[in-house]
Design a protein around this motif. Structure first.
Motif, PDB file in Angstrom:
ATOM      1  N   TYR A 385      84.271   2.049  17.553  1.00  0.00           N
ATOM      2  CA  TYR A 385      83.918   1.929  18.972  1.00  0.00           C
ATOM      3  C   TYR A 385      84.995   2.561  19.826  1.00  0.00           C
ATOM      4  N   THR A 386      84.576   3.434  20.724  1.00  0.00           N
ATOM      5  CA  THR A 386      85.588   4.063  21.566  1.00  0.00           C
ATOM      6  C   THR A 386      85.395   3.757  23.043  1.00  0.00           C
ATOM      7  N   GLY A 387      84.396   2.968  23.376  1.00  0.00           N
ATOM      8  CA  GLY A 387      84.268   2.598  24.777  1.00  0.00           C
ATOM      9  C   GLY A 387      82.853   2.647  25.308  1.00  0.00           C
ATOM     10  N   ASP A 388      82.742   2.234  26.567  1.00  0.00           N
ATOM     11  CA  ASP A 388      81.405   2.147  27.158  1.00  0.00           C
ATOM     12  C   ASP A 388      81.306   3.027  28.388  1.00  0.00           C
ATOM     13  N   ASP A 389      82.105   4.058  28.455  1.00  0.00           N
ATOM     14  CA  ASP A 389      82.049   4.938  29.625  1.00  0.00           C
ATOM     15  C   ASP A 389      80.942   5.980  29.436  1.00  0.00           C
ATOM     16  N   ILE A 390      79.861   5.778  30.181  1.00  0.00           N
ATOM     17  CA  ILE A 390      78.670   6.623  30.005  1.00  0.00           C
ATOM     18  C   ILE A 390      78.939   8.071  30.416  1.00  0.00           C
ATOM     19  N   ASP A 391      80.034   8.290  31.112  1.00  0.00           N
ATOM     20  CA  ASP A 391      80.337   9.657  31.537  1.00  0.00           C
ATOM     21  C   ASP A 391      80.427  10.628  30.359  1.00  0.00           C
ATOM     22  N   VAL A 392      80.821  10.113  29.187  1.00  0.00           N
ATOM     23  CA  VAL A 392      80.922  11.038  28.045  1.00  0.00           C
ATOM     24  C   VAL A 392      79.555  11.613  27.706  1.00  0.00           C
ATOM     25  N   VAL A 393      78.510  10.828  27.977  1.00  0.00           N
ATOM     26  CA  VAL A 393      77.159  11.334  27.741  1.00  0.00           C
ATOM     27  C   VAL A 393      76.785  12.296  28.855  1.00  0.00           C
ATOM     28  N   ARG A 394      77.103  11.930  30.066  1.00  0.00           N
ATOM     29  CA  ARG A 394      76.734  12.767  31.222  1.00  0.00           C
ATOM     30  C   ARG A 394      77.410  14.119  31.138  1.00  0.00           C
ATOM     31  N   GLU A 395      78.599  14.112  30.583  1.00  0.00           N
ATOM     32  CA  GLU A 395      79.306  15.384  30.461  1.00  0.00           C
ATOM     33  C   GLU A 395      78.652  16.269  29.410  1.00  0.00           C
ATOM     34  N   GLY A 396      77.843  15.673  28.576  1.00  0.00           N
ATOM     35  CA  GLY A 396      77.028  16.489  27.674  1.00  0.00           C
ATOM     36  C   GLY A 396      77.543  16.692  26.277  1.00  0.00           C
ATOM     37  N   ASP A 397      78.688  16.138  25.945  1.00  0.00           N
ATOM     38  CA  ASP A 397      79.166  16.421  24.595  1.00  0.00           C
ATOM     39  C   ASP A 397      78.932  15.276  23.607  1.00  0.00           C
ATOM     40  N   VAL A 398      78.190  14.241  24.016  1.00  0.00           N
ATOM     41  CA  VAL A 398      77.874  13.158  23.072  1.00  0.00           C
ATOM     42  C   VAL A 398      76.371  12.912  23.088  1.00  0.00           C
ATOM     43  N   ASP A 399      75.773  12.940  21.903  1.00  0.00           N
ATOM     44  CA  ASP A 399      74.327  12.715  21.830  1.00  0.00           C
ATOM     45  C   ASP A 399      74.011  11.226  21.855  1.00  0.00           C
ATOM     46  N   VAL A 400      72.884  10.908  22.471  1.00  0.00           N
ATOM     47  CA  VAL A 400      72.420   9.524  22.499  1.00  0.00           C
ATOM     48  C   VAL A 400      71.416   9.343  21.362  1.00  0.00           C
ATOM     49  N   ILE A 401      71.636   8.322  20.545  1.00  0.00           N
ATOM     50  CA  ILE A 401      70.692   8.096  19.451  1.00  0.00           C
ATOM     51  C   ILE A 401      70.243   6.631  19.413  1.00  0.00           C
ATOM     52  N   HIS A 402      69.195   6.389  18.692  1.00  0.00           N
ATOM     53  CA  HIS A 402      68.693   5.021  18.524  1.00  0.00           C
ATOM     54  C   HIS A 402      69.262   4.459  17.227  1.00  0.00           C
ATOM     55  N   TRP A 403      69.226   3.158  17.105  1.00  0.00           N
ATOM     56  CA  TRP A 403      69.842   2.488  15.968  1.00  0.00           C
ATOM     57  C   TRP A 403      69.247   1.095  15.838  1.00  0.00           C
ATOM     58  N   VAL A 404      69.476   0.448  14.725  1.00  0.00           N
ATOM     59  CA  VAL A 404      69.125  -0.977  14.598  1.00  0.00           C
ATOM     60  C   VAL A 404      70.254  -1.653  13.826  1.00  0.00           C
ATOM     61  N   PRO A 405      70.438  -2.954  14.061  1.00  0.00           N
ATOM     62  CA  PRO A 405      71.457  -3.667  13.294  1.00  0.00           C
ATOM     63  C   PRO A 405      71.052  -3.724  11.823  1.00  0.00           C
ATOM     64  N   ALA A 406      72.034  -3.603  10.936  1.00  0.00           N
ATOM     65  CA  ALA A 406      71.727  -3.632   9.500  1.00  0.00           C
ATOM     66  C   ALA A 406      71.228  -5.010   9.094  1.00  0.00           C
ATOM     67  N   ALA A 407      71.808  -6.029   9.696  1.00  0.00           N
ATOM     68  CA  ALA A 407      71.481  -7.385   9.253  1.00  0.00           C
ATOM     69  C   ALA A 407      70.238  -7.960   9.930  1.00  0.00           C
ATOM     70  N   GLU A 408      70.209  -7.901  11.247  1.00  0.00           N
ATOM     71  CA  GLU A 408      69.157  -8.644  11.942  1.00  0.00           C
ATOM     72  C   GLU A 408      67.949  -7.795  12.349  1.00  0.00           C
ATOM     73  N   SER A 409      67.730  -6.703  11.697  1.00  0.00           N
ATOM     74  CA  SER A 409      66.547  -5.898  12.010  1.00  0.00           C
ATOM     75  C   SER A 409      65.402  -6.356  11.113  1.00  0.00           C
TER      76      SER A 409
END
Length: 467
Positions: A385-409
């Motif tokens: 985990y490196t943080g919750d600053d959404i700006d890294v996405v807005r700047e365009g160099d981090v892709d947004v992906i979907h996920w599910v928890p391994a245990a509680e899915s």
RNA sequence: GCUCCGAUAGUGUAGUCCGGCCAAUCAUAUUGCCCUCUCACGGCAAUGACCAGGGUUCGAAUCCCUGUCGGAGCACCA
């Protein structure tokens, strides 16, 4: 207007065209439409008793209710009456030629010896046909047209023939003398007050044949439009009732609602609205050439209908487990719908590890944004985990992906046109009710079909709708 | 063999009847950009077609002929 199906099975997608167009015209021009089952061949086109209701269900799915429903097999006496009248006018004659014999004479433009029988004899022999005195193949009633007509298809066609096999409907099982489509349908179209007829190019000659009968009775023929066949892209299975039926018989398809079958029941199970199909069919128009209907057209129309009201969920196909480190938030709360924040948020625990789709796992040292949770960097086979600053996405160099928890899915089996896909979805999916639609983010829309028990674990079965 | 019908972008469609306003409409598709914590939705842009050849005409997607390709009927199926 009428929709005149042969009740030989549930409808495939192509069948939707007729009710779509005439149903739309009914609304547009304050018209009237009926369904008339043209079930006058108990043998080679033997009606399927379940098909009558199946077709009406399909019609209901498309969103139409016919103004009236008829079965031709209830109306034999009416056809007999009209045949008698026609005979008395000298417009028809009984004929005992074999098919081959008559065909030869016809192709040569020569009348058969029975053509000039007197009316009394014809009338008697026709009554004998009705009484079942003949068996199959022995005697037919022909309409006297023009034996030298330049189009051989129009010369003295058969109006009634004998069929030994009883009709499957109990109400009609005693009849042995059955009208052919051109007679039955021609008489009914007038009697039931049709002003317009739409039919396939396979029936191009029907109007010309029936015109002879209309002339005898001095009736006016309805306006008629012919259209070509519809084929669908995206399907391996031919759009044909008999083909689909055979594949089901052989076990290649699970049933009429198998997602690989180009049937209305299949599209319905996938969560496609009947209205979307109707819209696409109407857009096809009524040209006489064969047309290819793009499934993407139906999908596009369907998205218009469902996108706003369908909640979002996560579903990971064939997930790969990746541990999380550096204390990410314990729970993610993405919205149920991005355009409708008021609907609330989902509650997805993160746990110690998540499942990601193989293609989404970032290269070593690269970052990725787990939607709703935060930014992570791929280090040492885990996601830090490196943080919750959404700006890294807005700047365009981090892709947004979907996920599910391994245990509680929760396990999900997604049934698609290309086979079943296994995966796991966020916990909330287990609580969805059958028939609800969801959009699995970055995967596509799906309809929740049911929840089943799989060795003690609850599993959700969903049908893939479209991207 | 006889008889019908059709041909506009990947797909569907408008225009064809009554030739000029069509270097061809709209939708979908694909691609790019914008928006966005979805590759959804929304916005913008790009791509892309009159089957071929003759003829009539000042002018043809539109009228005529021929050809090519495709579809259908000639069932005691629907």
């Amino acid at each position: 207007m009428r929709c005149a199906p042969n009740p030989n099975g549930p409808w495939h997608v192509g069948h939707a065209r007729m009710p779509a167009v005439i149903g739309t015209y009914r609304e547009r021009y304050d018209g009237w439409f009926c369904v008339r089952f043209d079930d006058t061949d108990p043998e080679t086109k033997r009606p399927d008793m379940e098909a009558y209701d199946a077709i009406l269900e399909d019609l209901d799915y498309l969103g139409f209710e016919p103004d009236e429903i008829y079965r031709a097999s209830d109306r034999l006496e009416t056809y007999y009456e009209h045949a008698r009248e026609l005979i008395e006018m000298g417009g028809a004659y009984t004929c005992s030629c074999s098919g081959e014999e008559f065909s030869e004479l016809k192709n040569a433009g020569k009348p058969c010896p029975h053509r000039d029988k007197d009316v009394e004899t014809v009338l008697e022999e026709f009554e004998d046909m009705i009484d079942g005195e003949y068996s199959s193949g022995e005697m037919v009633l022909r309409v006297k047209t023009d034996i030298e007509h330049k189009n051989p298809a129009l010369r003295d066609w058969v109006a009634f023939r004998m069929i030994d096999t009883p009709h499957p409907r109990a109400e009609a099982s005693e009849y042995r003398c059955w009208p052919m489509l051109d007679f039955q349908s021609g008489v009914d179209d007038h009697l039931l007050g049709m002003t317009h007829i739409i039919r396939g190019i396979d029936l191009q000659d029907s109007a010309k044949r029936q015109q002879f009968v209309y002339d005898y009775f001095d009736w006016e023929y309805p306006e008629v439009v012919h259209w070509g066949h519809v084929q669908l892209d995206d399907y391996d299975v031919k759009v044909s009732t008999s083909t689909i039926s055979a594949l089901i018989e052989d076990g290649e398809l699970d049933g009429w609602d198998d997602p690989r079958a180009p049937t209305l029941k299949s599209l319905r199970r996938r969560g496609i609205r009947g209205e979307a199909i109707v819209d696409s069919m109407v857009e096809l128009g009524t040209s006489t050439s064969d047309v290819d209907l793009a499934m993407s057209s139906i999908y596009s129309n369907n998205r218009d209908l469902i996108d706003e009201e369908t909640d979002r969920r996560f579903f990971v196909r064939e997930g790969t487990e990746v541990p999380l480190t550096e204390s990410p938030p314990a729970e993610a709360n993405p919205p149920l719908h991005p355009n409708h924040e008021d609907r609330g948020v989902r509650e997805i625990p993160s746990g110690d590890a998540v499942l990601l789709e193989a293609d989404d796992i970032p290269a070593a040292e690269n970052r990725v944004w787990l939607k709703g949770l935060g930014c992570f960097e791929h280090t040492d086979d885990s996601l830090a985990y490196t943080g919750d600053d959404i700006d890294v996405v807005r700047e365009g160099d981090v892709d947004v992906i979907h996920w599910v928890p391994a245990a509680e899915s929760v396990p999900v089996r997604l049934r698609t046109m290309d086979g079943d896909v296994s995966g796991r979805a966020e916990p909330g999916v287990a609580a969805l009710e059958a028939d609800e639609l969801v959009q699995f983010e970055r995967v596509g829309f799906a309809r929740i079909d049911h929840h089943e028990s799989d060795g003690g674990e609850e599993r959700t079965v969903a049908y893939y709708t479209h991207p």
